[in-house]
Design an enzyme around this catalytic site. Structure first.
Site, PDB file in Angstrom:
ATOM      1  NE  ARG A  21      68.211   9.949   1.610  1.00  0.00           N
ATOM      2  CZ  ARG A  21      68.505   8.891   2.369  1.00  0.00           C
ATOM      3  NH1 ARG A  21      68.946   9.055   3.607  1.00  0.00           N
ATOM      4  NH2 ARG A  21      68.387   7.680   1.901  1.00  0.00           N
ATOM      5  CD  GLU A  38      67.208  12.966  -1.648  1.00  0.00           C
ATOM      6  OE1 GLU A  38      66.577  11.989  -1.223  1.00  0.00           O
ATOM      7  OE2 GLU A  38      68.279  12.868  -2.278  1.00  0.00           O
ATOM      8  CB  SER A  53      66.040  10.563  -4.823  1.00  0.00           C
ATOM      9  OG  SER A  53      66.559   9.266  -4.847  1.00  0.00           O
TER      10      SER A  53
END
Ligand code: EPU
Length: 309
Positions: A181, A301, A231
């Site tokens: 990520r 995130e 998320s």
């Protein structure tokens, strides 16, 4: 988008270059985010191609105006006070896709679902794991979007980028610092214009099946058709943010109009009245909960942008 206001002479934004996709002033960012949250951006522009983009960025630099490049707004928390400066949404030329053998070239503004359909149509495998992620190609590469099944970085060969000097360059995937990520794109001040992805030929019927099962799994485990930004936290090493928060009883926790999903504890829903402050206060509470109770440091995130206190 709202029309160009009659600026007082000398206004910072009086001579912002017009773009083919239009210009907006005091553009409500809530209309451009999946959370449906966010105050106004001073200027919102949609350059049609690289030339218009460069012209706009040159102008911003000459006026010392900060620039934020928007993707699909599906991973963003924009502050209630909005964004000072220029928000750029890449326009038509950046939504083009070209299939060439087993490779696809896709503009940065291409939506992932469009890209996946293109790959499926050409019988090319490698992107099925991204099914259901609503972002753009540029945003997905910037944060190396993915699932347990893989990430976009796995298929990435190279990216055409605009660098800090506003020069167009091609960089190999190995030069983009792709990690879980994360990538080095943002910290290097690069703007993704186009990517080249390498895929594998596969029977289209079996690809359809994989995509359907990924989507069914997602529908079963994640809130859909609700205002979220995906998320909230990255998964910490060796664990799952959702599982950790669920075990700590976070589901249903609510601050103002922001509530932790009852379906997946790593999602925050805007129940309709959430402010950006509500969401961020809830994010901080969840972070504190995981740290105080388990010593786990959760890292958001979702990307927080705009003016915060
Ligand atoms: N779990 C719980 N309770 C919950 C939520 C999850 O116990 O409330 C457990 C699940 O049972 C599973 C584990 O936690 O054992 C992981 O959950 P899940 O399979 O839903 O995957 P995830 O790690 O939470 C990741 C991506 C998602 C992607 C899914 C699909 C991250 C941070 N998130 O979620 O991506 O859709 O995999 O495989 O890596 C996004 O990035 O915005 C996103 C939605």
């Amino acid at each position: 988008m709202s029309a160009r206001p009659k600026w007082e002479s000398g206004s910072l934004y009086a001579d912002v270059p017009t773009t083919s996709g239009g210009l907006g002033f005091d553009e409500p960012m809530a209309e451009h985010t999946s959370f449906r949250i966010g105050g106004p951006a001073d200027v919102f522009a949609e350059p049609a191609d690289t030339q218009e983009l460069v012209e706009l960025l040159r102008w911003a630099r000459s006026r010392v105006v900060p620039v934020f490049v928007l993707g699909a707004g599906s991973n963003l928390l924009v502050s209630d006070r909005g964004i000072r400066g220029l928000v750029v949404r890449m326009g038509s030329a950046f939504r083009e896709t070209h299939v060439c053998g087993t490779e696809i070239r896709a503009g940065a503004a291409t939506r992932l679902p469009v890209l996946i359909r293109r790959a499926l149509g050409a019988g090319l495998s490698g992107l099925e794991c991204l099914a259901g992620i609503p972002g753009t190609v540029g945003g997905a590469v910037r944060m190396n979007a993915g699932t347990r099944g893989g990430c976009i970085g796995d298929a990435l060969v190279e990216a055409t980028i605009l660098d800090r000097a506003l020069d167009v360059r091609s960089l190999q995937a190995s030069e983009l610092g792709m990690a879980y990520r994360a990538s080095s794109i943002a910290e290097s001040g690069l703007i993704v214009l186009e990517v080249r992805l390498s895929l594998t030929p596969c029977d289209p019927a079996s690809l359809d099946e994989v995509v359907s099962s990924v989507m069914a799994k997602r529908r079963g485990s994640q809130p859909m058709g609700v205002r979220t930004a995906g998320s909230v936290f990255k998964n910490p090493p060796g664990g799952y943010a959702g599982e950790i928060l669920d075990c700590l009883g976070a589901k249903g926790m609510q601050i103002g109009g922001a509530r932790v999903s009852m379906k997946h504890a790593n999602f925050i829903e805007n129940t309709g009245t959430a402010s950006a402050d509500d969401v961020w206060t809830l994010v901080q509470s969840l972070k504190d909960l995981a740290f105080d109770r388990l010593g786990v440091a959760l890292e958001p995130e979702i990307q927080r942008v705009g003016e915060w206190n």
